[in-house]
Design a protein around this motif. Structure first.
Motif, PDB file in Angstrom:
ATOM      1  N   ASP A  28     -11.343   1.997  -6.678  1.00  0.00           N
ATOM      2  CA  ASP A  28     -10.085   2.195  -5.952  1.00  0.00           C
ATOM      3  C   ASP A  28     -10.111   1.388  -4.667  1.00  0.00           C
ATOM      4  O   ASP A  28     -10.992   0.542  -4.456  1.00  0.00           O
ATOM      5  CB  ASP A  28      -9.861   3.682  -5.664  1.00  0.00           C
ATOM      6  CG  ASP A  28     -10.994   4.300  -4.822  1.00  0.00           C
ATOM      7  OD1 ASP A  28     -11.890   3.561  -4.341  1.00  0.00           O
ATOM      8  OD2 ASP A  28     -10.984   5.530  -4.644  1.00  0.00           O
ATOM      9  N   LEU A  43      -8.691  -2.788 -10.126  1.00  0.00           N
ATOM     10  CA  LEU A  43      -8.468  -1.368  -9.885  1.00  0.00           C
ATOM     11  C   LEU A  43      -8.328  -0.629 -11.220  1.00  0.00           C
ATOM     12  O   LEU A  43      -7.897  -1.184 -12.211  1.00  0.00           O
ATOM     13  CB  LEU A  43      -7.191  -1.167  -9.072  1.00  0.00           C
ATOM     14  CG  LEU A  43      -7.158  -1.722  -7.647  1.00  0.00           C
ATOM     15  CD1 LEU A  43      -5.714  -1.849  -7.165  1.00  0.00           C
ATOM     16  CD2 LEU A  43      -7.956  -0.816  -6.700  1.00  0.00           C
ATOM     17  N   GLU A  79      -2.638   1.976  -3.821  1.00  0.00           N
ATOM     18  CA  GLU A  79      -3.917   1.277  -3.910  1.00  0.00           C
ATOM     19  C   GLU A  79      -3.731  -0.233  -3.823  1.00  0.00           C
ATOM     20  O   GLU A  79      -4.519  -0.947  -3.188  1.00  0.00           O
ATOM     21  CB  GLU A  79      -4.639   1.648  -5.207  1.00  0.00           C
ATOM     22  CG  GLU A  79      -5.040   3.109  -5.307  1.00  0.00           C
ATOM     23  CD  GLU A  79      -6.025   3.500  -4.223  1.00  0.00           C
ATOM     24  OE1 GLU A  79      -7.193   3.097  -4.314  1.00  0.00           O
ATOM     25  OE2 GLU A  79      -5.617   4.194  -3.271  1.00  0.00           O
TER      26      GLU A  79
END
Length: 376
Positions: A28, A43, A79
């Motif tokens: 993350d 990710l 993110e």
């Protein structure tokens, strides 16, 4: 951004060929802060529809790490905001049971200049029961339709796969025709990585290849690159030792500075992919070059013409001390040869310039090969 490498996939530019692969529940925005040296950071993996999220929740119950959220796309976007614009190319690895969530993920990836990576790799039983992850590889036509639809968003599309589940070459050729940009290959072998899986994909497609599996030191990294990978990715080794990524980056950068061809192939007689034809002698004796030319559907006569025509007007054209009078027939830089070295001195040619010319010669040979007809 380093100018050492010329690595691109669509609108994405990679500063180096070292990636951190996705690890569900781990990779993350916070984990990213350890890997600013990487060329690519992926990710995820994220479960992006109700069915896969329910599966992720069941996996968490038995101790696996997963990204759990009631609003997964808001989580992904938050993110992406954390990691974008920091000099590292970004990808999002996603899994779903239908097309629409993948399209939404692709649009989000494009918004942030990122890659959308289809997870056709996961083999957890909860995901397999939904017919996703590795199970998707068994229906390459449906997978190709998904890739084709995702490409309509304008996003750069990658697919993470496990080698050896199906015919890798048939799959990759189909996906390339559908518009796939990147194939991320977990090259599963009986003992360590199956480098032959990478070579076959390199010989039979023009896809950007990320090679993954058992990269634990510089030697295994170089082996994966020399097999035909444009980039290498690391997962567990990066988790146990974050400095491993910066070490790999330093190693590959030094290789590129010294030779200009960080993923130069091995000699054909030592198992190299078809790019290795650039190092071969004339096809006049019984040696592995004939087998490679047969696989490439390239006649010995045409191969010889390509090499000799390329050499004209370059520093490879002549080699008065070499075996065949021209440096187009000389071998790889890591094999000592005083005959080659004398001609290099005579032609005022250093190792980097020599290797870059051989790289261009390799590209010319590959341009003359119909990859759809390569026998694997």
């Amino acid at each position: 951004m380093s100018d050492l490498f010329d690595l691109k996939a669509g609108y994405v530019t990679f500063k180096n060929p070292v990636a951190v692969a996705s690890m569900a529940g781990i990779t993350d925005g916070g984990f990213f802060d350890k890997f600013h040296d990487a060329g690519l950071y992926i990710l995820g993996g994220y479960s992006i529809d109700e069915a896969t999220m329910d599966a992720s929740k069941e996996m968490v119950k038995r101790g696996r790490k997963e990204f759990i959220s009631d609003d997964i796309f808001s989580l992904i976007e938050s993110e992406l905001k954390k990691v974008s614009g920091k000099g590292v190319a970004i990808g999002i690895n996603v899994r779903a049971t239908s097309t629409e969530p993948f399209l939404r993920a692709a649009e989000l990836a494009k918004k942030y200049g990122a890659i959308m990576e289809i997870n056709a790799h996961c083999r957890q039983e909860e995901m397999a029961a939904l017919g996703i992850g590795e199970a998707m590889l068994k229906d390459r036509i449906s997978l190709a339709r998904l890739v084709s639809e995702a490409k309509k968003t304008g996003a750069v599309i990658s697919l993470k796969m496990r080698s050896g589940v199906v015919d890798d070459v048939k799959l990759c050729r189909t996906l390339e025709k559908a518009g796939l940009d990147i194939i991320h290959v977990d090259a599963v072998g009986m003992r360590g990585a199956n480098l032959n899986a990478i070579k076959k994909i390199r010989d039979s497609t023009s896809l950007f290849i990320i090679g993954n599996n058992s990269i634990v030191n510089y030697e295994s990294a170089q082996a994966m690159l020399s097999a035909g990978s444009d980039m290498i990715s690391v997962a567990r080794a990066a988790m146990s030792n974050p400095k491993f990524i910066s070490g790999l980056v330093s190693y590959v950068e030094e290789q590129q500075r010294q030779t200009g061809w960080y993923n130069a192939p091995s000699h054909i007689c030592r198992g190299g992919d078809l790019r290795g034809l650039t190092w071969c002698c004339p096809p006049i004796k019984d040696c592995p070059v004939h087998g490679a030319l047969a696989r490439a559907n390239l006649s010995p006569e045409k191969f010889a013409r390509i090499k000799l025509n390329f050499g004209k007007g370059t520093k490879l054209e002549r080699g008065s001390t070499t075996c065949f009078g021209s440096m187009v027939w000389c071998c790889k830089f890591n094999k000592p040869c005083y005959l080659r070295e004398e001609s290099m001195a005579e032609n005022n040619l250093d190792y980097k310039e020599y290797t870059l010319l051989k790289k261009k010669l390799s590209e010319e040979i590959i341009r003359n090969i119909d990859k759809d007809k390569v026998v694997t």
